[in-house]
Structures are given as structure tokens and as C-alpha cells.
Design a protein around this motif. Structure first.
Motif, short mmCIF file in Angstrom:
data_model
loop_
_atom_site.label_atom_id
_atom_site.label_comp_id
_atom_site.label_asym_id
_atom_site.label_seq_id
_atom_site.Cartn_x
_atom_site.Cartn_y
_atom_site.Cartn_z
N THR A 196 -22.55 49.63 -10.35
CA THR A 196 -21.61 48.97 -9.45
C THR A 196 -21.89 49.34 -8.01
N ARG A 201 -18.65 39.64 -9.17
CA ARG A 201 -17.40 40.00 -9.84
C ARG A 201 -17.60 39.83 -11.34
N SER A 252 -23.07 46.66 -5.44
CA SER A 252 -21.84 46.44 -4.67
C SER A 252 -20.96 45.40 -5.38
N CYS A 253 -20.80 45.58 -6.70
CA CYS A 253 -20.08 44.60 -7.49
C CYS A 253 -18.78 45.19 -8.03
N ASP A 254 -17.89 44.30 -8.41
CA ASP A 254 -16.59 44.67 -8.96
C ASP A 254 -16.58 44.48 -10.47
N ILE A 255 -15.94 45.40 -11.18
CA ILE A 255 -15.60 45.20 -12.60
C ILE A 255 -14.11 44.91 -12.65
N VAL A 256 -13.75 43.73 -13.12
CA VAL A 256 -12.38 43.23 -12.99
C VAL A 256 -11.79 42.99 -14.38
N ARG A 310 -11.91 34.93 -8.27
CA ARG A 310 -11.97 34.26 -6.97
C ARG A 310 -13.21 33.36 -6.88
N ASN A 326 -22.23 41.74 -4.35
CA ASN A 326 -20.79 41.47 -4.32
C ASN A 326 -20.33 40.62 -5.51
N ARG A 349 -8.53 36.27 -10.73
CA ARG A 349 -9.22 37.56 -10.77
C ARG A 349 -10.65 37.48 -10.24
#
Length: 332
Positions: free
Chosen positions: A259, A241, A263-267, A136, A239, A134
Motif C-alpha cells: 500500500t 482503491r 500509495s493505494c487504499d484498502i477499503v 469513488r 492512488n 467507498r
């Protein structure tokens, strides 16, 4: 056999120790003589009906066990009587014996103690799936681990180092941070107790950013939740995560503009469902984890052991957030 049962919705004090008939192995199943059962945060939730799964009562909590195969059912060819195994159970582990599908068992080497085996699959399985599949996570990246002294947190610290990341451990006391550093973290930070107002959120974000460095974190492993989550995202690098693991401090409400700005992901990380949906991927991850254990790169830190009759106390101890590493219930 004896089992610790949840017969009514409530906390650890509602659990009762009772005698039950010995289980039998159905087709595709084995019966395990349970030697140890790991205690995890889902055990706190499941007896209060606050977990994703709600088994019919009465049931025994306990989602991961180790033991010896005592009997095999029809069609089982992968395991034999007398074999040492660990298993992911979901629930039912706080008992002297357990019938379980053979495919949910993994053989363990003779050199692996039963208490370590019972503290292995849920924490390392969750953290490996989180960081590898998830998040990476790559060598050279910065990994921030919140709740770094807990079972999944310490596993994330060790696995992050094994992956070649720079690991920053965040926890609520110096003792907990020092434990994470002893397990490989490159640095650490002690965060204050919440909840936080806006100024407190900013101060916490600055504290985490300072620990990670000017570029922030690449991957954040959040096993805490609550007000800590927003502050952590404010410390993200470009970027980044953000891995959603659990919520012992409450379910956060994240302003989504963060976010965009980062430019980030919520995973989301739902390991149990991932195991069911991708058994081949899970089996591959388990093989890789056992290889890391054999190489000495990961090893569960079992901090407390409780007898079966005190399983409720073991769950209460974990719920108090005082535990460091893994708590295990053992059978004589």
C-alpha cells in the motif's frame, strides 16, 4: 406455511423443510407472500455460523426476497395489501411467508419479474455502495472486477459501465469472462486456480496488470479474496482503491508495504451495516438503482431457479462457485 430451516450448525445438507404457523404483522410490519428469494454467499456462511450475524435457531436463510404484501400492521402507511415489493431481510427469506418491517420493503414496477426483483437489492446494493460511496469510481477510470461472473461481480460490471468506467472482468473460466463481457465489460482475463507460491503470485499480478494496461487499475473490486488479493494489489495503479467485498477463497494476508509503494487504499465494504447506519443514503441509492433498471442499464442475470424444497441444493450450487449470475429460490 412451509419454510426451510437451519436447526443445527452445518452445510446446506443440514437444512430441513418444515411447516410453521403463518406469521402476523406487528406494528410497523407487513406480511409478504414470498414469490422468490435470492441466494447469496452470506447464506453459505450464516448456516455454518461463519457470518457477521448469528440469528437464533431455528431460522430460515435467505437475505433478499420479492413478493406481494398480504397484510399490514398498525402504523404502516407506506404500503398497501396487494402491492408488489422487494425486501432486504438479512435472513428468513426461504419461506412461503415473511413478516418484515415495512421500511425494509421497496415497491417494484409491474414489469419487473419476481425472480429479477429477488436477485436485485443485495447484489446491486452492495456493488453500488462499493463503487460509488467507498470506491469513488469516476468516468474514464479503470475498474478491475474479480469474480466478475458472480451475482455481485456482474452487478459491479454493469454499474461500472453505467458510471462511465473502463471495466476489466477477471474470472476463473473463459465462459465466465464472456458472460461479463456480454454484460458490458470492455475486456477480460481468465485467472488460474490458486493457491499460489511467490512465483505464482507474481505471474498472476503480471496477468492482471497486462489486462488493465501499463497504468494498472484505479479501482479493484475483490469478491474472491485468498491469494488473489495480494496479486491484485500488486497490479494497482497510483492512488488505487482496493475494495474488500468477500472471501470465498479465504481471508488474505496483505503485506502493507504494497500500500505504501502503490500509495493505494484498502477499503472495507460492509453494505449491511452501512444500510443500518445511513438509511437515508441507502434509500437514495435504491432510488438511483431503480432508475438505472428502468433505463435498461442494469438487469439481474438469473441463471438458475430452484423450488423451495430444494433450497439447500441452491445454496450448495452457489457454494461450489460454479454459478454464473444469480441463483434464485422460487415459490409456486
Amino acid at each position: 406455511m412451509k419454510a426451510v430451516l437451519s436447526k443445527a450448525v452445518g452445510g446446506p445438507e443440514t437444512l430441513v423443510l418444515e411447516d410453521l404457523p403463518d406469521p402476523t404483522a406487528g406494528p410497523g410490519q407487513v406480511v409478504l407472500a414470498v414469490k422468490a428469494c435470492g441466494v447469496n454467499y452470506p447464506d453459505v456462511l450464516i448456516i455454518e455460523d461463519r457470518y457477521q450475524f448469528k440469528p437464533a435457531r431455528p431460522f430460515a436463510p435467505g437475505g433478499e426476497v420479492s413478493g406481494v404484501v398480504e397484510a399490514v400492521g398498525d402504523g404502516v402507511t407506506s404500503l398497501t395489501v396487494g402491492q408488489r415489493v422487494l425486501a432486504s431481510t438479512g435472513w428468513g427469506g426461504m419461506a412461503q411467508k415473511l413478516a418484515i418491517e415495512a421500511e425494509r420493503c421497496t415497491p417494484i414496477p409491474d414489469a419487473m419479474p419476481f425472480d429479477e426483483a429477488a436477485a436485485f437489492i443485495l447484489t446491486y446494493g452492495t456493488s453500488y455502495y462499493a463503487l460509488k460511496d467507498r470506491g469513488r469510481l469516476k468516468a474514464g477510470e479503470t475498474l478491475l472486477v474479480l469474480g466478475a461472473a458472480g451475482g455481485v461481480g456482474l452487478a459491479a460490471v454493469e454499474l461500472g459501465k453505467a458510471a462511465g468506467a473502463r471495466v476489466i472482468a477477471a474470472a476463473s473460466s473463459r465462459e465466465k469472462v464472456d458472460l461479463a463481457i456480454a454484460h458490458g465489460a470492455d475486456g477480460g482475463v481468465v485467472y488460474p486456480r490458486g493457491p499460489f507460491d511467490k512465483d505464482g503470485q507474481k505471474a498472476l499480478a503480471d496477468l492482471l496488470k497486462g489486462a488493465c494496461g501499463p497504468n494498472g487499475w484505479d479501482v479493484a473490486y475483490d469478491a474472491v479474496g485468498g491469494d488473489y488479493s495480494e496479486a491484485t494489489i500488486r497490479a494497482a495503479g497510483w492512488n488505487g482503491r482496493f475494495l474488500v467485498i468477500g472471501f470465498p477463497s479465504g481471508i488474505p494476508k496483505i503485506p502493507l508495504n504494497l500500500t505504501l509503494l502503490k500509495s493505494c487504499d484498502i477499503v472495507g465494504v460492509f453494505w449491511g451495516a452501512a444500510v443500518a447506519r445511513d438509511p437515508e443514503g441507502h434509500a437514495r441509492n435504491v432510488r438511483e438503482l431503480m432508475a438505472l433498471y428502468a433505463a435498461g442499464k442494469i438487469r439481474p442475470h438469473v441463471s438458475e431457479r430452484f423450488p423451495l424444497a430444494q433450497a439447500g441444493e441452491a445454496i450448495a450450487h452457489l457454494a461450489s462457485r460454479k454459478a454464473m449470475g444469480k441463483v434464485v429460490v422460487v415459490n409456486d
